[in-house]
Design a protein around this motif. Structure first.
Motif, PDB file in Angstrom:
ATOM      1  N   THR A 161       0.895  -0.792  -0.162  1.00 15.31           N
ATOM      2  CA  THR A 161       0.017  -0.185  -0.005  1.00 15.31           C
ATOM      3  C   THR A 161       0.896   1.514  -0.150  1.00 15.31           C
ATOM      4  OG1 THR A 161      -1.560  -1.606   1.329  1.00 15.31           O
ATOM      5  CG2 THR A 161      -2.214   0.831   0.815  1.00 15.31           C
ATOM      6  N   LEU A 162       1.674   1.026   0.766  1.00 15.60           N
ATOM      7  CA  LEU A 162       2.888   1.930   1.070  1.00 15.60           C
ATOM      8  C   LEU A 162       3.596   2.573  -0.677  1.00 15.60           C
ATOM      9  CD1 LEU A 162       3.823   3.489   3.904  1.00 15.60           C
ATOM     10  CD2 LEU A 162       6.450   2.956   2.656  1.00 15.60           C
ATOM     11  N   GLN A 163       3.999   2.137  -1.208  1.00 19.83           N
ATOM     12  CA  GLN A 163       4.119   1.715  -2.587  1.00 19.83           C
ATOM     13  C   GLN A 163       3.760   2.400  -3.496  1.00 19.83           C
ATOM     14  OE1 GLN A 163       6.814  -1.862  -3.942  1.00 19.83           O
ATOM     15  NE2 GLN A 163       6.739  -1.295  -6.130  1.00 19.83           N
ATOM     16  N   THR A 164       2.493   1.879  -3.572  1.00 21.72           N
ATOM     17  CA  THR A 164       1.083   2.378  -4.594  1.00 21.72           C
ATOM     18  C   THR A 164       0.856   3.541  -4.119  1.00 21.72           C
ATOM     19  OG1 THR A 164       0.062   0.283  -4.424  1.00 21.72           O
ATOM     20  CG2 THR A 164      -0.923   1.549  -4.922  1.00 21.72           C
ATOM     21  N   ARG A 165       0.883   4.137  -2.806  1.00 22.19           N
ATOM     22  CA  ARG A 165       0.190   5.384  -2.333  1.00 22.19           C
ATOM     23  C   ARG A 165       1.601   6.540  -2.939  1.00 22.19           C
ATOM     24  NH1 ARG A 165      -3.521   5.528   1.730  1.00 22.19           N
ATOM     25  NH2 ARG A 165      -4.967   3.775   1.694  1.00 22.19           N
ATOM     26  N   LEU A 166       2.352   6.592  -2.941  1.00 25.76           N
ATOM     27  CA  LEU A 166       3.570   7.280  -2.992  1.00 25.76           C
ATOM     28  C   LEU A 166       3.861   7.244  -4.378  1.00 25.76           C
ATOM     29  CD1 LEU A 166       6.618   5.934  -0.443  1.00 25.76           C
ATOM     30  CD2 LEU A 166       5.742   8.461  -0.184  1.00 25.76           C
ATOM     31  N   LEU A 167       3.533   6.277  -5.444  1.00 27.09           N
ATOM     32  CA  LEU A 167       3.719   6.898  -7.006  1.00 27.09           C
ATOM     33  C   LEU A 167       2.924   7.031  -7.011  1.00 27.09           C
ATOM     34  CD1 LEU A 167       5.449   2.625  -7.339  1.00 27.09           C
ATOM     35  CD2 LEU A 167       6.465   4.762  -7.593  1.00 27.09           C
ATOM     36  N   GLU A 168       1.837   6.908  -6.607  1.00 25.98           N
ATOM     37  CA  GLU A 168       0.340   7.524  -6.795  1.00 25.98           C
ATOM     38  C   GLU A 168       0.809   8.776  -6.895  1.00 25.98           C
ATOM     39  OE1 GLU A 168      -3.435   4.457  -5.788  1.00 25.98           O
ATOM     40  OE2 GLU A 168      -2.732   6.370  -4.875  1.00 25.98           O
ATOM     41  N   HIS A 169       1.406   9.041  -6.407  1.00 25.77           N
ATOM     42  CA  HIS A 169       1.632  10.591  -5.574  1.00 25.77           C
ATOM     43  C   HIS A 169       2.181  11.266  -6.208  1.00 25.77           C
ATOM     44  CE1 HIS A 169      -2.016  10.380  -2.863  1.00 25.77           C
ATOM     45  NE2 HIS A 169      -2.499  10.849  -2.927  1.00 25.77           N
ATOM     46  N   GLY A 170       3.230  10.929  -6.758  1.00 24.85           N
ATOM     47  CA  GLY A 170       4.125  11.507  -7.744  1.00 24.85           C
ATOM     48  C   GLY A 170       5.562  11.458  -7.530  1.00 24.85           C
ATOM     49  N   ARG A 171       5.491  10.095  -6.445  1.00 24.29           N
ATOM     50  CA  ARG A 171       7.219   9.982  -6.045  1.00 24.29           C
ATOM     51  C   ARG A 171       8.148   8.822  -7.035  1.00 24.29           C
ATOM     52  NH1 ARG A 171      10.412  10.835  -0.981  1.00 24.29           N
ATOM     53  NH2 ARG A 171      12.363  10.583  -1.609  1.00 24.29           N
ATOM     54  N   ALA A 172       9.342   9.229  -7.621  1.00 25.07           N
ATOM     55  CA  ALA A 172       9.693   9.070  -8.313  1.00 25.07           C
ATOM     56  C   ALA A 172       9.524   7.531  -8.412  1.00 25.07           C
ATOM     57  CB  ALA A 172      10.911   9.464  -8.784  1.00 25.07           C
TER      58      ALA A 172
END
Ligand code: SAH
Length: 480
Positions: free
Chosen positions: A390-401
């Motif tokens: 979940t952590l990975q998905t949320r960070l990617l969704e919010h634009g972390r490279a």
């Protein structure tokens, strides 16, 4: 050789030091610390001794050595590098009944400098009679770590009360029990808290109390991440005085081994009948123990105030008027970063570090994802293994490279430590493939790229790239 230990009042009295090198310098530093008037004679002075001389902290005797100087001295320290001169000095001192210390020569010396633990006015002096100074120094190190700095203040407090204590308890046995209580109870705690006035008042109250029954106290202690070397001195001292230790699951057995042998250890992190012992149950247990006069150590992994529920326990203690102290510990983020070679805020890569917890889905929902997904900042994520996808998905969704580096540190600072590094988009796959388990901490951000280069503890970091290549070679093998 049998030496009589003495404590000498040499403040304002003259001592002659012969020799101008670093050995003389060390002895003079000691003498000056105790208010001695130092007279020195040497053909050449070290830069430090020159400085002291120009500041008039020491009195320099010029010209040729004169035997008559010895007549007005209380002690002599022979620190010259000329053995014949030292022998001559020992003879002169003996004839005049002046005590002399010939550095590194136990036989010629008529007094020795002990190894010292100074908690003035309380001073411990240790001697091996010149046989094994190294041993004396080791004993000193042990005592240094055992004796809190507050012992000096405690000794002063006792000196003010000495007469009243003697009058109130003429019987030696009763007096000793009183001192026990004074030195190990809430009065000592107040002294450690630097509340000397309150400590004095509490001591006087105790002196006039009808009985000695007293509530115990609690020290909330951070045990660090596992390596016992990362305990603070204060933590070690508290553990040495404990009657009971209530510890979490995260506290390592190596740390527990350092506690007082007779202290009862209760694991309040363990599961009983499939359930974790509740916080309420822990509170009730503490209350019970303290009411029966026990000194309780509440030992928590890392730091008690970083995702450790230490605050709740203090509120409970305050509400029940229980004395407490808090000893911080090295929190997992700091320890794991250090032991994995990840400088959390390396100035080329990161401007801030955020400690967050990914304990469960609910706690993830409350996080400010757009802010966390910004670049050039470091995230230290506690309790994140279960929620890593979940952590990975949320960070990617919010634009972390997708190529943001990470390092997961499992069992940081312990002998089983493992570090896995990779890119954000392979975080969950890596965690799963390497079967990472709690306790593990995720460090995410540009700084994590330094782990492979700067790591120094345990095995070299495992990498996501290795995983990929072993996968593709398996695929190739399968295809073939
Ligand atoms: N008060 C503790 C944190 C308690 S929360 C502290 O300050 O460190 C528990 C989480 O801390 C674990 O799930 C893990 O994420 C982290 N943690 C604690 N000790 C750790 C260790 N030795 N190695 C890796 N992570 C650790």
């Amino acid at each position: 050789m049998s030496l009589l230990p003495l404590f000498a009042d040499l403040s304002g009295r003259t001592v002659l030091v012969l020799g101008g090198g670093t050995v003389a310098e060390r002895k003079i530093a000691l003498l000056l610390g105790y208010g001695v008037k130092v007279v020195i004679h040497a053909p050449l002075l070290s830069p430090q001794l020159e400085r002291w001389r120009s500041e008039k902290r020491i009195d320099y005797r010029d010209g040729a050595f004169q035997e008559a100087w010895l007549n007005s001295m209380w002690l002599i320290v022979a620190a010259s590098s000329d053995p014949a001169f030292n022998r001559y000095l020992a003879k002169l001192a003996g004839e005049r009944r002046v005590f002399i210390n010939v550095v590194d020569d136990a036989v010629l010396s008529t007094f020795h400098f002990p190894a010292i633990v100074d908690r003035s006015p309380l001073i411990v002096a240790i001697s091996s009679g010149g046989t094994a100074p190294m041993l004396a120094r080791m004993v000193r190190e042990r005592l240094e770590s055992m004796l809190d700095e507050s012992w000096g203040m405690m000794a002063e407090l006792c000196s003010g009360l000495r007469r009243s204590i003697r009058d109130r308890f003429p019987d030696l046995h009763a007096r000793r029990s009183f001192y026990e209580l004074l030195l190990h109870g809430p009065v000592a705690m107040l002294v450690r808290k630097k509340r000397i006035g309150d400590a004095r008042r509490a001591a006087v109250k105790l002196l006039h109390a009808d009985g000695f029954t007293q509530n115990g106290s609690v020290v909330l202690v951070g045990a660090g991440p596992g390596d016992p070397g990362l305990l603070t001195l204060r933590a070690l001292r508290a553990m040495n005085e404990a009657d009971v230790i209530l510890h979490d699951r995260l506290v390592s057995s190596e740390v527990l081994d350092l506690a007082r042998r007779d202290a009862e250890r209760i694991d309040v992190g363990k599961r009983v009948g499939g359930h974790q012992i509740t916080q309420e149950r822990i509170h009730a247990l503490i209350l019970d123990l303290v009411t029966s006069g026990k000194k309780v150590i509440r030992l928590k992994g890392g730091d008690p105030f970083v995702f450790g529920r230490g605050g709740e326990e203090l509120e409970f203690l305050r509400a029940h008027n229980i004395c407490y102290e808090v000893v911080p510990g090295i929190t997992a983020a700091i320890a794991c970063a250090a032991y994995a070679g990840v400088p959390l805020t390396h100035r080329d890569h990161s401007r801030s570090v955020h400690f967050i917890t990914a304990h469960c889905r609910d706690s993830l929902d409350t996080l400010d994802w757009p802010a966390l997904a910004r670049e050039r900042q470091t995230l230290a994520v506690y309790m994140g293994v279960a929620e890593i996808k979940t952590l990975q998905t949320r960070l990617l969704e919010h634009g972390r490279a997708a190529d943001t580096p990470f390092a997961v540190v499992e069992n940081g600072s312990r002998s089983q430590q493992r570090v896995v590094t990779g890119r954000l988009d392979e975080l969950a796959t890596c965690t799963q493939a390497y079967a990472l388990r709690s306790p593990a901490l995720l460090i995410l951000g540009e700084v994590a790229s330094l782990a492979p280069r700067l790591s120094w503890f345990g095995q070299a970091p495992l990498t996501g790239a290795e995983l990929q290549s072993s996968r593709s070679s398996n695929d190739c093998a399968r295809a073939a």
